[in-house]
Design a protein around this motif. Structure first.
Motif, PDB file in Angstrom:
ATOM      1  N   GLY A 124       0.797  -1.239   0.000  1.00 31.84           N
ATOM      2  CA  GLY A 124       0.000   0.000   0.000  1.00 31.84           C
ATOM      3  C   GLY A 124       0.820   1.276   0.000  1.00 31.84           C
ATOM      4  N   PHE A 125       2.149   1.170  -0.108  1.00 30.66           N
ATOM      5  CA  PHE A 125       2.976   2.385  -0.092  1.00 30.66           C
ATOM      6  C   PHE A 125       2.753   3.182  -1.381  1.00 30.66           C
ATOM      7  CE2 PHE A 125       6.161  -0.403   2.399  1.00 30.66           C
ATOM      8  CZ  PHE A 125       5.508  -0.144   3.591  1.00 30.66           C
ATOM      9  N   LYS A 126       2.532   4.488  -1.196  1.00 27.51           N
ATOM     10  CA  LYS A 126       2.218   5.312  -2.372  1.00 27.51           C
ATOM     11  C   LYS A 126       3.335   6.279  -2.729  1.00 27.51           C
ATOM     12  CE  LYS A 126      -2.671   4.899  -2.607  1.00 27.51           C
ATOM     13  NZ  LYS A 126      -2.832   3.902  -1.530  1.00 27.51           N
ATOM     14  N   ASP A 127       4.292   6.434  -1.821  1.00 30.29           N
ATOM     15  CA  ASP A 127       5.396   7.353  -2.098  1.00 30.29           C
ATOM     16  C   ASP A 127       6.679   6.727  -1.563  1.00 30.29           C
ATOM     17  OD1 ASP A 127       5.360   7.662   0.636  1.00 30.29           O
ATOM     18  OD2 ASP A 127       4.099   9.454   0.567  1.00 30.29           O
ATOM     19  N   ASP A 128       7.746   7.533  -1.480  1.00 35.12           N
ATOM     20  CA  ASP A 128       9.006   6.913  -1.071  1.00 35.12           C
ATOM     21  C   ASP A 128       9.294   7.061   0.429  1.00 35.12           C
ATOM     22  OD1 ASP A 128       9.924   9.456  -0.715  1.00 35.12           O
ATOM     23  OD2 ASP A 128      11.542   9.344  -2.184  1.00 35.12           O
ATOM     24  N   LYS A 129       8.270   7.344   1.207  1.00 33.19           N
ATOM     25  CA  LYS A 129       8.483   7.395   2.671  1.00 33.19           C
ATOM     26  C   LYS A 129       9.059   6.057   3.148  1.00 33.19           C
ATOM     27  CE  LYS A 129       5.833   8.449   6.896  1.00 33.19           C
ATOM     28  NZ  LYS A 129       6.748   9.387   7.500  1.00 33.19           N
ATOM     29  N   PHE A 130       8.476   4.959   2.631  1.00 27.88           N
ATOM     30  CA  PHE A 130       8.996   3.623   2.931  1.00 27.88           C
ATOM     31  C   PHE A 130       9.332   2.925   1.611  1.00 27.88           C
ATOM     32  CE2 PHE A 130       6.128   4.552   6.523  1.00 27.88           C
ATOM     33  CZ  PHE A 130       7.022   4.397   7.571  1.00 27.88           C
TER      34      PHE A 130
END
Ligand SMILES: Cc1cc2nc3c(=O)[nH]c(=O)nc-3n(C[C@H](O)[C@H](O)[C@H](O)COP(=O)(O)O)c2cc1C
Length: 565
Positions: free
Chosen positions: A529-535
């Motif tokens: 479910g990651f949508k950006d590069d935070k993780f």
């Protein structure tokens, strides 16, 4: 965003494997042309190390409480054992006319880009100077003779990478694998030191430029073009009981066990402060010794044709160059909260470590106790991370396939309590985040058979689905890289370190692990479910019951040394 950060992020995005296309690599590989796995320097004095293969008494379980292991004296026998158990050969494999060496430290594609150096600062068993370790011959090549001894006697270990050795096969993604391998080597070094009753102190303040000066990597004329080594890590090996900076408290409170603990105890703090001051003085003294020392030798050619070149690796290496820094002090160590059942010695487990090529997909399930022990062992306050000076930035997302008493599905092990909420917020709303274990911070997210998904996202490799479990190591990514671009490498090192713990823990449980560098990055992010590069997921791993390839013959690690004599 500064230029270096941008370069690192571009590199990361560009080297993602995608379902529709792999990251850029060579179009064809000539296996006869593989770069020499063993670097040698011609024109150096050679120090032959004592016969490899000695067994030590400590059991693998003793490594949980390294302070109970009586320290071995620092001499040539034990310095040699340290190098052997960390970076030496563990076996030869033969299939038909092909023969290849395996080592105690694993390496993506068995290409071994990591080189190891020993620095002696005033010991009676070896002259003060810098030595390159040749694992094939179990010998040291003296690269530098210091003019005199340093105030502190002892040894340090330096690590570097020959990026091209890895890029020969993997092209642009190779820089990532070199960093993983460095992390594994750092883990291997810690296990080797602990078996000797010693400990590893990561001298994280050092800049890459200074590590290069100390190891002689800045002497460009000593290396063939494109075959230089890039500096990675310097560690001090503490060989006395009083230099072990450990506080062992049995703490079963799971939340505090994953928070970075504060040092406690006046004596401990004072001892540590002395060690910090000593470190600063030794930094300068070491640099001075290397710069005023006498250098010997030229690196032999790696004997492979540089058909493809990957300039982006040089670009990211420059952008991720580490300056001299102040680093946080020390983190206390706690005993692992779940004991292993293994009765083997530490040296036996270290030498038997291998990667599984294939798993028995019909295996009976991994016991829950063994599974929980493996996860407890990767928590950041255990002894395996005693040299890791920072709060954890890597968290596990686990595809459970066959574990006793656990529904197959997706689970998470946040290695730092503070990241629990951000992880919950960043992942799919359907994930239920139910805590399933008392002793460890393991959360159930989703029930279902994930074997096909795990295999597909791991570049279609059956080792990710025929195992008991496979996992993705998810980094706190975006903010970390924006803090400093060279932290990119440290994230991969932390992954490698966790991988090394899992490799040995799997062996101790009678199972086997394999690192997985080949996975489709954004497909994994989509599943979670990651949508950006935070993780971002930076490394994968799998553990199961191995199937042996009976066609392969196994030969002793150092039988060839007897042949020479
Ligand atoms: C960073 C890294 C990535 C790896 N990736 C894969 C992989 O994707 N698939 C695989 O089968 N093995 C993988 N391996 C296992 C290596 O191929 C293995 O370590 C190497 O062949 C040496 O064998 P050994 O581990 O038995 O000593 C990886 C190992 C490392 C350290």
């Amino acid at each position: 965003m500064n230029k270096q950060t941008e370069t690192v992020l571009n590199y990361h995005n560009r080297t993602k494997h995608r379902l529709e296309r792999y990251a850029k690599g060579p179009e064809s590989i000539d296996w006869e042309d593989q770069p020499d796995q063993f670097r040698r320097f011609s024109g150096c004095d050679i120090v032959t190390l004592p016969k490899p293969g000695a067994e030590l008494d400590p059991l693998f379980t003793d490594l949980d409480t390294p302070e109970i292991i009586p320290p071995k004296p620092l001499n040539l026998v034990n310095a040699g054992l340290l190098l052997e158990l960390a970076f030496g050969l563990s076996a030869w494999k033969q299939y038909g006319p092909s023969r290849w060496a395996l080592r105690c430290n694993p390496s993506s594609g068995n290409l071994h880009p990591t080189e190891a150096y020993l620095i002696s600062t005033g010991n009676d068993f070896i002259k003060s100077g810098v030595y390159h370790y040749v694992s094939h011959d179990h010998s040291l090549e003296q690269r530098c003779q210091f003019a005199g001894n340093l105030p502190d006697s002892g040894i340090l270990i330096g690590l570097s990478s020959i990026h091209w050795r890895e890029a020969w096969k993997y092209g642009e993604r190779a820089y990532r694998y070199c960093q993983h391998d460095t992390g594994h080597a750092l883990g291997a070094l810690r296990y080797a030191a602990a078996a000797l009753g010693w400990s590893v102190e990561l001298l994280a303040e050092w800049s890459d430029e200074d590590i290069a000066k100390l190891l002689g990597l800045d002497r460009t004329d000593d290396f063939k073009p494109l075959e230089q080594e890039s500096p990675d890590i310097i560690c001090r090996i503490n060989t006395h009981a009083d230099s072990k900076l450990l506080e062992n408290t049995l703490d079963t409170n799971t939340d505090s066990s994953i928070k970075p603990p504060l040092p406690s105890g006046e004596g401990m703090r004072e001892g540590f402060q002395k060690s910090v001051n000593r470190e600063r003085q030794q930094y300068e003294a070491l640099l001075e010794s290397a710069q005023s020392g006498t250098w010997f030798g030229l690196a032999d050619s790696l004997r492979a044709y540089h058909l493809y070149q990957w300039p982006i690796i040089d670009e990211v290496a420059i952008a991720a160059n580490k300056p001299r820094t102040e680093e946080p002090e020390w983190q206390a160590v706690r005993q692992c909260i779940i004991k292993p059942t293994c009765t083997k010695t530490a040296t036996a487990i270290i030498r038997q470590r291998r990667s599984a090529q294939q798993f028995d997909g019909k295996m009976s399930p991994l016991s829950q106790t063994d599974f929980y022990r493996m996860l407890a062992a990767v928590l950041p306050t255990t002894a395996a991370f005693e040299h890791w000076r920072w709060p954890p930035k890597i968290h596990l997302f686990i595809f459970v396939h066959r574990v006793e008493g656990l529904a197959p599905g997706i689970y998470a092990l946040p290695r730092n309590h503070d990241v629990l909420e951000p992880l919950q917020a960043a992942t799919l709303a359907d994930f239920d985040w139910q805590k399933v274990a008392e002793a460890i911070p393991l959360y159930h997210l989703y029930s279902g058979d994930c074997r096909q998904i795990a295999k597909t996202v791991s570049c279609h490799q059956p080792i990710a689905s025929d195992s008991a479990f496979s996992l993705g190591m998810v980094a706190e990514f975006g903010e970390t890289i924006e803090t400093a671009p060279w932290l990119y490498r440290r994230l991969f090192w932390e992954c490698g370190l966790i991988g090394q713990v899992l490799y040995l823990e799997a062996e101790a449980a009678g199972f086997r692990g394999t690192g997985i560098g080949c996975y489709f990055d954004d497909s994994v992010h989509e599943i979670l479910g990651f949508k950006d590069d935070k993780f971002q997921s930076l490394y994968h791993f799998t553990v199961g019951k191995p199937l042996e390839d009976k066609r392969l013959e196994t030969l002793p690690a150092y039988g060839h040394l007897n042949d020479v004599v």
